[in-house]
Scaffold this motif. Structure first.
Motif, PDB file in Angstrom:
ATOM      1  N   HIS A 382       0.837  -1.204   0.000  1.00 46.13           N
ATOM      2  CA  HIS A 382       0.000   0.000   0.000  1.00 46.13           C
ATOM      3  C   HIS A 382       0.876   1.261   0.000  1.00 46.13           C
ATOM      4  O   HIS A 382       0.723   2.149  -0.836  1.00 46.13           O
ATOM      5  CB  HIS A 382      -0.902  -0.034   1.238  1.00 46.13           C
ATOM      6  CG  HIS A 382      -1.797   1.154   1.394  1.00 46.13           C
ATOM      7  ND1 HIS A 382      -3.139   1.107   1.114  1.00 46.13           N
ATOM      8  CD2 HIS A 382      -1.557   2.417   1.814  1.00 46.13           C
ATOM      9  CE1 HIS A 382      -3.681   2.300   1.335  1.00 46.13           C
ATOM     10  NE2 HIS A 382      -2.735   3.117   1.777  1.00 46.13           N
ATOM     11  N   HIS A 386       1.711   4.447  -2.804  1.00 44.51           N
ATOM     12  CA  HIS A 386       1.772   5.912  -2.626  1.00 44.51           C
ATOM     13  C   HIS A 386       3.105   6.443  -3.154  1.00 44.51           C
ATOM     14  O   HIS A 386       3.170   7.483  -3.812  1.00 44.51           O
ATOM     15  CB  HIS A 386       1.691   6.273  -1.136  1.00 44.51           C
ATOM     16  CG  HIS A 386       0.306   6.224  -0.567  1.00 44.51           C
ATOM     17  ND1 HIS A 386      -0.731   6.950  -1.094  1.00 44.51           N
ATOM     18  CD2 HIS A 386      -0.206   5.554   0.492  1.00 44.51           C
ATOM     19  CE1 HIS A 386      -1.833   6.730  -0.374  1.00 44.51           C
ATOM     20  NE2 HIS A 386      -1.542   5.885   0.591  1.00 44.51           N
ATOM     21  N   GLU A 409      -5.690   7.887  -2.621  1.00 43.36           N
ATOM     22  CA  GLU A 409      -5.586   6.463  -2.272  1.00 43.36           C
ATOM     23  C   GLU A 409      -5.638   5.532  -3.482  1.00 43.36           C
ATOM     24  O   GLU A 409      -5.632   4.314  -3.321  1.00 43.36           O
ATOM     25  CB  GLU A 409      -6.680   6.079  -1.272  1.00 43.36           C
ATOM     26  CG  GLU A 409      -6.505   6.690   0.110  1.00 43.36           C
ATOM     27  CD  GLU A 409      -5.189   6.319   0.784  1.00 43.36           C
ATOM     28  OE1 GLU A 409      -4.683   5.204   0.550  1.00 43.36           O
ATOM     29  OE2 GLU A 409      -4.637   7.167   1.507  1.00 43.36           O
ATOM     30  N   SER A 412      -2.282   3.475  -3.979  1.00 40.44           N
ATOM     31  CA  SER A 412      -2.001   2.600  -2.841  1.00 40.44           C
ATOM     32  C   SER A 412      -2.922   1.384  -2.825  1.00 40.44           C
ATOM     33  O   SER A 412      -2.468   0.250  -2.655  1.00 40.44           O
ATOM     34  CB  SER A 412      -2.145   3.391  -1.549  1.00 40.44           C
ATOM     35  OG  SER A 412      -3.401   4.035  -1.512  1.00 40.44           O
TER      36      SER A 412
HETATM   37 ZN   LIG Z   1      -2.999   5.212   2.062  1.00 31.03          ZN
END
Ligand SMILES: [Zn+2]
Length: 593
Positions: A382, A386, A409, A412
């Protein structure tokens, strides 16, 4: 070598006494002053106004990059050693250094709005400012909802001893609240420790922790309710003065989401509830229960047999990323090789995980607490997602990095899904069941619980506009929201009326509706993942293009230029379909139990 690594910071600064660190602090002060000076003597004629606006915008970008670089570096040092007093002092110092910049933003909006120049006129004279188009239009709207600079200044000052003080009270109370767990040993447990027991395999322990936890929140409910009324009252008053029709209007603007898309998203979430209840019922059957209680939501299913070594975790991440695109795989390998990851758990290090950007160094860093579980492997993927998002934009100006929470998000969750699916494909049956169920636990939080929080917060804002709410009323609103969302998936007698005291986001005046953007992120990323499954490698350039535009387009426009319409339920249903596939698989694997 299977040692869990710590990160290398030597390419950033050599500590706080590094002359380059001090020079960057000085540069931030200098450039903020320069912007303020220009704005204070803002010219009267349009031609000079345009010229000032044109050279100020890149200055803002430079200042934001400096502030982020300094903030990231100090927080990095603090978060791996929270006893580091130098880091704490530098964090405060950098916050002070940012204050003139905030003042400048208010003054910029004022000058921009009162100039009467349209965005089109400015961009015609200065086409090189095209990337600022969206920010400029948003500033126009924000300026209409802005009080005078003096009033805004007073509001910000008062918030520190008003709304922010209520947030601090909530944080202080909720982090220290504890009850007796074992009377014989006189052992106490904090509410955080009690909530951790929700993951315990023994139901009687989960139940006991749950009952004690509820009692603990109840014992301080008067203070929590006062804090919540204080924070929400602050927002209601300021929103009214700033002439927002609802707190949701401001939140959607910050999320860069049209109300049409927001309404469609919420509608699809509502419609998906029966699907999630099917999963909760299958989980109850597997656990041998007639129905789940709130304290069974995180009960483990299957076995987390696999303990990943660091090298294996690294190999899994790089391979799963490579299968999507060689560039993503190569980036992950670079992050491991360059030691951009601080994964070793240490005494004094913060919990959880994050990714941070150092725009001047053009490098990201990732912090996690790797313990060999699948959950931590997924977290690593995750955060590296990013980091990849940042990496694609590393040489672009700061305006490209200023993406809203809704789009932040995407990379991620997409990355996390790649690793989950790859691990599932090779795991043995018990481990696969565990991974699958973990993923469904997460989705249930992000869709069902988020919808519950959204409904609750909306109800609180509506009611708070008229009067303060009692703890009893807050409990009733919370239970009502839980019943409406979890439905017959949970026992109506075993809900959690004090969840409004648990979640810190309700207690921050600048984080109103800090809930639906998560659902947006999850479903947006899953819908893109669904596209990738259907189109294969041809989708990769589209995906990278989308990530490249997240800072300069609204969510709606960005989706539209990639060929999606956020205002149609079909788009969101593609994301739900990925979850539905997992629920069917879960039912199949637990059938007969
Ligand atoms: Zn995140």
């Amino acid at each position: 070598m299977n040692t869990i690594p710590v990160w290398d910071t030597s390419s950033l600064y050599q500590g706080f006494s590094d002359p380059r660190y001090r020079a960057d602090q000085a540069a931030l002060t200098k450039i903020s002053r320069k912007i303020l000076k220009e704005l204070k003597r803002f010219p009267k004629d349009r031609k000079s106004q345009k010229a000032v606006l044109a050279h100020i915008l890149p200055w803002f970008d430079k200042a934001a990059a400096l502030a982020e670089q300094l903030g990231s570096y100090t927080y990095m040092l603090y978060s791996v050693n929270t006893r580091d007093e130098d880091a704490l002092r530098e964090m405060n110092a950098n916050e002070e250094l940012r204050l003139p910049l905030q003042d400048a933003e208010v003054r910029f909006r004022d000058a921009w709005a009162s100039s009467g120049i349209t965005t089109a006129q400015l961009l015609k004279a200065y086409p090189e400012l095209e990337a600022y188009r969206l920010a400029l239009e948003e500033d126009r709207i924000l300026a209409r909802h802005q009080l005078s600079p003096d009033q805004e200044n007073l509001a910000a000052d008062l918030a520190r001893s008003g709304a922010d003080a209520w947030s601090r009270l909530h944080a202080a109370l909720s982090s220290t609240l504890s009850v007796v767990w074992d009377p014989k040993k006189n052992q106490r447990k904090t509410v955080t420790e009690l909530r951790q027991l929700a993951y315990h395999p023994d139901r009687s322990i989960r139940r006991r922790a749950f009952d004690l936890e509820k009692g603990a929140w109840q014992s301080a409910e008067t203070a929590f309710a006062a804090a919540l009324n204080g924070v929400k009252g602050h927002s209601v008053t300021l929103n009214r003065r700033r002439e927002w029709t609802s707190p949701l209007e401001l939140s959607a603007l910050q999320a860069r989401l049209s109300s049409r898309a927001l309404v469609t998203l919420i509608g699809v979430m509502e419609e998906s509830l029966p699907l999630f209840r099917r999963y909760l019922k299958a989980k109850a059957r597997y656990l041998g229960l007639p129905v789940l209680g709130f304290h069974d939501l995180f009960a483990p299913v299957g076995k987390d047999e696999k303990a990943f070594g660091w090298d294996e975790a690294k190999g899994t991440v790089v391979k799963s990323f490579e299968a999507f695109s060689p560039r993503l795989g190569a980036f992950a390998a670079l992050a491991f090789d360059k030691n951009w990851i601080h994964a070793r758990p240490l005494d004094g290090k913060v919990g959880g995980a994050y990714c941070t950007s150092l725009p001047l160094s053009q490098e990201p860093r990732v912090l996690s607490n790797f313990d060999g579980t699948f959950g931590e492997l997924k977290t690593l993927a995750h955060e590296l997602g990013h980091a990849w998002h940042f990496w694609l934009l590393r040489d672009r100006s700061h305006v490209y990095h200023d993406y809203p929470m809704t789009l932040a998000e995407t990379a991620s969750i997409f990355a996390e899904t790649l690793v989950t699916e790859a691990t599932l494909a090779t795991a043995n049956p018990e481990a696969a069941l565990f991974i699958l169920e973990q993923s469904l636990q997460d989705s249930t939080q992000v869709i069902v619980d988020i919808l519950c929080r959204f409904r609750f917060e909306k109800a609180v804002f509506d009611r708070r506009a008229d009067a303060e709410l009692t703890p009893r009323e807050l409990n009733d609103l919370m239970v009502e929201a839980q019943r409406a969302t979890y439905g017959d998936g949970l026992n109506p007698q075993e809900l959690h009326p004090w969840m409004w005291a648990v979640k810190g986001h309700y207690y921050h005046h600048d984080l109103a509706f800090y809930n639906y953007p998560y659902a947006f992120g999850q479903l947006f990323a899953l819908a893109l993942y669904g596209r990738f499954r259907a189109q294969g490698p041809a989708f990769v350039p589209v995906y990278e293009w989308i990530l490249g535009q997240t800072g300069v387009q609204t969510a709606d426009d960005l989706a539209a230029s990639a060929g999606f319409d956020l205002g149609t339920p079909e788009f969101w249903q593609q994301g739900i379909a990925v979850i539905e596939g997992q629920i069917v698989e879960f039912e199949r694997r637990t059938h007969g139990s």
